[in-house]
Motif scaffolding. Structure first.
Motif, short mmCIF file in Angstrom:
data_model
loop_
_atom_site.label_atom_id
_atom_site.label_comp_id
_atom_site.label_asym_id
_atom_site.label_seq_id
_atom_site.Cartn_x
_atom_site.Cartn_y
_atom_site.Cartn_z
N PHE A 329 10.06 36.15 6.47
CA PHE A 329 10.37 34.96 7.26
C PHE A 329 11.31 34.04 6.49
CE2 PHE A 329 9.19 30.59 8.55
CZ PHE A 329 9.63 30.67 9.86
N LEU A 378 19.03 27.34 13.18
CA LEU A 378 17.63 27.62 12.82
C LEU A 378 16.81 27.92 14.06
CD1 LEU A 378 15.31 27.48 10.64
CD2 LEU A 378 15.03 25.12 11.35
N LEU A 386 11.53 36.66 17.29
CA LEU A 386 10.39 37.20 18.02
C LEU A 386 10.74 37.29 19.50
CD1 LEU A 386 7.78 34.99 16.26
CD2 LEU A 386 7.75 37.48 16.18
N GLU A 390 5.08 36.01 22.07
CA GLU A 390 4.97 35.38 20.76
C GLU A 390 6.06 34.33 20.55
OE1 GLU A 390 4.50 38.65 21.00
OE2 GLU A 390 2.37 38.68 20.48
N ILE A 393 4.99 30.97 21.55
CA ILE A 393 3.98 30.45 20.63
C ILE A 393 4.63 29.91 19.37
CG2 ILE A 393 2.07 31.09 19.09
CD1 ILE A 393 1.09 32.94 21.29
N VAL A 394 5.53 30.72 18.78
CA VAL A 394 6.11 30.31 17.51
C VAL A 394 6.98 29.07 17.68
CG1 VAL A 394 7.72 30.98 15.69
CG2 VAL A 394 5.95 32.56 16.45
N ALA A 396 6.85 26.77 19.99
CA ALA A 396 6.03 25.61 20.30
C ALA A 396 5.15 25.23 19.12
CB ALA A 396 5.17 25.89 21.52
N LEU A 397 4.94 26.22 18.26
CA LEU A 397 4.03 26.00 17.14
C LEU A 397 4.65 25.09 16.09
CD1 LEU A 397 2.02 28.84 15.53
CD2 LEU A 397 3.53 27.54 14.07
N VAL A 398 5.99 25.15 15.97
CA VAL A 398 6.61 24.49 14.82
C VAL A 398 6.26 23.01 14.69
CG1 VAL A 398 8.81 23.91 13.73
CG2 VAL A 398 8.37 26.22 14.51
N PRO A 399 6.46 22.18 15.74
CA PRO A 399 6.12 20.77 15.52
C PRO A 399 4.64 20.55 15.24
CG PRO A 399 6.96 21.11 17.75
CD PRO A 399 7.05 22.42 17.06
N ASP A 400 3.78 21.25 16.00
CA ASP A 400 2.35 21.05 15.78
C ASP A 400 1.92 21.55 14.41
OD1 ASP A 400 1.72 19.70 18.00
OD2 ASP A 400 0.97 21.40 19.15
N ALA A 401 2.51 22.66 14.01
CA ALA A 401 2.18 23.19 12.69
C ALA A 401 2.59 22.20 11.61
CB ALA A 401 2.87 24.53 12.46
N THR A 402 3.74 21.55 11.84
CA THR A 402 4.19 20.55 10.88
C THR A 402 3.21 19.40 10.79
OG1 THR A 402 6.41 21.11 11.56
CG2 THR A 402 6.15 19.12 10.27
N TYR B 239 -2.57 11.57 19.62
CA TYR B 239 -1.83 12.82 19.55
C TYR B 239 -2.66 13.99 20.02
CZ TYR B 239 1.52 16.20 17.67
OH TYR B 239 2.44 17.20 17.53
N SER B 326 3.31 23.90 23.07
CA SER B 326 2.51 24.82 23.87
C SER B 326 1.09 24.29 23.95
CB SER B 326 2.52 26.22 23.23
OG SER B 326 1.23 26.66 22.97
N PHE B 329 -1.57 26.48 22.35
CA PHE B 329 -1.69 26.35 20.89
C PHE B 329 -2.32 25.02 20.50
CE2 PHE B 329 0.29 25.17 16.78
CZ PHE B 329 -0.28 26.17 16.02
N THR B 402 7.19 23.84 8.31
CA THR B 402 7.07 22.41 8.04
C THR B 402 8.28 21.90 7.29
OG1 THR B 402 4.72 22.77 7.83
CG2 THR B 402 5.55 20.67 7.06
#
Lengths: 521, 521
Positions: A329, A378, A386, A390, A393-394, A396-402, B239, B326, B329, B402
């Motif tokens: 990655f 990016l 992907l 998936e 998911i990925v 949409a995941l980025v901001p929440d994961a951050t 949030y 999402s 998620f 992140t």
């Protein structure tokens, strides 16, 4: 026995004293060397400090002429003192600060002096008995009012010193108790010596190696932006360089971490920037700076740089994360991310150099655009990486994961604060707050029976004493961190004034009077 | 014609003047009301400000008795002035600041006075001619040395005012030119009036509604931590609440954004905290605070809170992200994330209340542990969410994602800085820097031929003039942002002093003298 002290014993004592003295000399020498080194460092960090000290001494020696030169002393007498006093308190490091204080002092002395003479005239109307009362009242009134105006932010920023001198001069003139004709001579002498003192300060400050607050601010802002650029460059090189083998990565990482501290000075420069901007407003045109140079805009740029430094500070928290990143990655996002770092570093560097040279920041927009393109890229990389469900998911995941990652860091931060607060509690001898009369001894002996009256304690610190609640038995199981009241079995919690038992401490329904919940640590 | 002005014209003029006057009165009234409101707000924000003003006025009126009461005036004469002067400059808002200044002033006056008398004795040895020279030299030397010590951070922090008074008193005493016996009487009078002034300040400051710097610091730190708790609570609720429909979400989001500013005060409180800690050290024991209360630890807790506020500031950047998250998620990570926010909020609140009540922070560790458990749970959720090869990708993706997200925010930040710098360039009239003698006119006319000598310009601003390079033709294609030198075809770049052409501006090999690369905007 003592009289018969042998030579050996004597020489032993002597040598011990000698070695102690030697130690002392060595220690003293070490301390002196340390102080000398410290002084040398302070002078070397900013040689203008040495020059400032010499300038101050020069100005002071110049106004001392009021005493040394006979004709001047005959003319002004002890009023020459005011020139010395003015120089000591008015002479500041930068031209702006000196001028600001000098002008403030001059105007404040003039207005307060005039008002003071007016107050004396007014007080004379009230006769010998009324005079001191009226004067005292006037001093009280003006002092209270002036002191309060010092809390108004806009006045505090620019005229704080003037208001201080206003109070001082008004009080001195109003209560001095001289006859008015004498006071006028005295006022003339004082004002003229103060003007001479102030003028000496300003002239020495402006014409001998001037330190311009405006120039300092200008350079500070440029340096701050450059520091941000240094971080981004170092980060781009360090984080996005994929190590070929582990050994190399350890070596290169140890060497290249100097950049990690380059943004720290930006975080703490707010007060300095604002002070410099306040002083810069008082300065005449100098070098490339006109009279109404937009110093406010510098403060604005500084504030935005600080905003950027906050983000960088957070970024630092992710550089040494222990989570093993997937090299696959990392390799994919490597190119756009490294370009984002590099291009923003270039943009910042171009801005810094544009400010330094006072030239239009032409190159900046290219680099900003490039960095934005890299950010877009990016997103594309993530999209092409992907396929299918998936993908969503990925992406949409980025901001929440951050958000989640930063939350994790905040939790680490909160833990650090909690450690510091515990340390504070220890060194400041905070008292042990025992929750609901469970004494520390009780807590140590897990299963123990009590019978008596307890007062409820509330989280908000209030101590509402409406009623005492009767509790039959308190069983405190320290390990399970659960509490049993009212004779309930272990692991359950009782509700005060009732015989109910509940499985869950948090689920006890709030009754009035509220249940007593006791937690053990 | 003017003489024959009709009644109508006259009344028109009159009414116009009247309406202007009315406008002026309304404006003045509005301004007065505005000022009154502002003053009321300042007084209401901290009523201790009003009390401080009255205390200052009281202290000043008290020392005025030196003038008003005949026996005192006969005893001290004009030296009473020093009492007034001392009160005006020494009386500060907090007890600590007042005591610090008072003690500094007292000690500095004493030592500098003694040294001054010594200097006069020394100067007398050099005869009438040598005396002023020796005195001038001594004043210069001590003023320069003392001024320099004010740059030593540890001295600046605690004894800055003392050093100032030291310079002042030494100069005044040394140059005053009185005979030594007169000077001793004068020194006694001055010192005693200064002590009376300082003591008046300290007594009024300590015994009438005292404002303790230590207490202020204590409350400030507790309030700051509480502000962080407020943010975390508001963030957790806002949030991680999944809206049931879009309308509701918009309404609730508009109402619930107050928390977004609650951490801002923490970001800017560094200077304030440090000043309060410096003053607090001078304060006697008061309330719950002993003499050697660990004020340094408060500063440490404050610094860590600020660290947390930096992270929160970054977090703020992700609250209004436009990327549609999402919901699937979000729902999965919702529980652990919301618990992380809530538990850290509770931990912070418990710390704040523990500091306020000065009780042991017992509850804190439970909440910290809970928040760490929630963080662990988040990882588990992520692990169970996906199986197979995607698992590794997502887990490994989080830190890098992140970093990438924060990078994107930094780029936005850099763009904002660049806008501010452009604004600065406009308002400060930065000169147009034309890259490598391509004049603005040239840039506007894309295809134009030039022949002549150009000097290379370097990024670092240096203007190395080793050689001029001959350039045959410069063709500037503005849209393609590419430059052609040396007669190359459009889209290619020429290398100075050669006839080579290259396809890529960045790939031109560095020759000595270096190639001239001209970029157009």
């Amino acid at each position: 026995m003592e009289m018969e002290m042998t030579h050996e014993a004597k020489s032993r004592v002597f040598s011990r004293v000698l070695s102690r003295l030697e130690n002392l000399v060595v220690k003293l020498k070490g301390k002196c060397v340390g102080i000398a080194k410290n002084i040398k460092k302070i002078a070397k960090d900013d040689p203008r400090r040495v020059i400032h000290s010499l300038k101050m001494a020069l100005a002071l020696t110049l106004v001392s002429l009021f005493y040394f030169v006979r004709p001047l002393y005959d003319g002004f007498g002890v009023s020459g003192m005011w020139a010395v006093l003015t120089v000591v308190v008015v002479f500041e490091f930068s031209v702006g600060a000196t001028i600001s204080k000098g002008i403030n002092r001059g105007f404040a002395t003039l207005t307060a002096g005039a008002l003071g003479v007016g107050a004396q005239h007014l007080a004379l109307l009230f006769g010998t008995k009324g005079e001191p009362i009226v004067l005292g009242f006037l001093v009280f009134l003006l002092a209270a009012m002036s002191t309060f105006t010092r809390f108004v932010p806009s006045i505090k920023r620019r005229y704080d010193y003037g208001v201080l001198i206003f109070i001082l001069t008004f009080s001195l003139v109003a209560v001095s108790g001289y006859r008015v004709d004498v006071i006028l001579v005295l006022a003339y002498q004082r004002l003229s010596t103060i003007i001479v003192g102030g003028a000496t300060c300003m002239i020495v400050s402006v014409f001998i190696c001037p330190v311009w607050a405006g120039e300092d601010l200008h350079n500070l802002i440029a340096t701050n932006i450059e520091n941000l650029a240094n971080f981004m460059e170092g980060f781009g090189e360090d984080y996005f360089t994929i190590p070929e083998n582990d050994m190399m990565s350890i070596n290169s990482k140890k060497d290249g971490k100097a950049y990690l501290r380059s943004h720290k000075s930006v975080l703490a420069s707010k007060t300095n920037e604002e002070n410099l901007a306040n002083f810069a407003r008082w300065e005449p045109c100098h070098g490339q700076f006109r009279l109404h140079h937009p110093w406010k805009q510098y403060v604005k740029v500084g504030a935005l740089s600080r905003q950027c430094a906050y983000h960088i500070e957070t970024l630092c928290g992710f550089i040494n994360t222990e989570v093993k990143a997937s090299m696959e990655f990392r390799r994919k996002i490597n190119d756009p991310c490294s370009r984002m770092s590099m291009e923003s570093s270039k943009a910042l560097r171009a801005m810094s150099s544009s400010i330094r040279k006072m030239g239009h920041p032409k190159q900046v927009m290219i680099h900003v655009e490039n960095s934005k393109q890299a950010a877009q890229e990016l997103e594309n990389v993530l999209k092409t990486m992907l396929y299918g469900p998936e993908l969503d998911i990925v992406i949409a995941l980025v901001p929440d994961a951050t958000v989640a990652s930063i939350l994790v860091n905040i939790i680490t931060c909160v833990e650090k604060i909690s450690e510091a607060v515990h340390e504070l509690a220890k060194v400041a001898h905070f008292k042990e707050v025992v929750d609901a009369t469970v004494s520390p001894e009780t807590a140590k002996q897990p299963v123990k029976l009590h019978r008596g009256i307890v007062n409820p304690m509330y989280d908000d610190g209030g101590d509402r004493k409406e009623a005492d609640y009767h509790v039959d038995v308190i069983v405190c199981d320290q390990k399970a961190q659960k509490v049993v009241i009212g004779g309930c079995t272990e692991g359950k919690v009782g509700v005060a004034n009732s015989n109910e038992c509940s499985n869950n401490v948090n689920n006890t329904s709030v009754v009035n009077p509220p249940p007593i919940i006791i937690t053990c640590m």
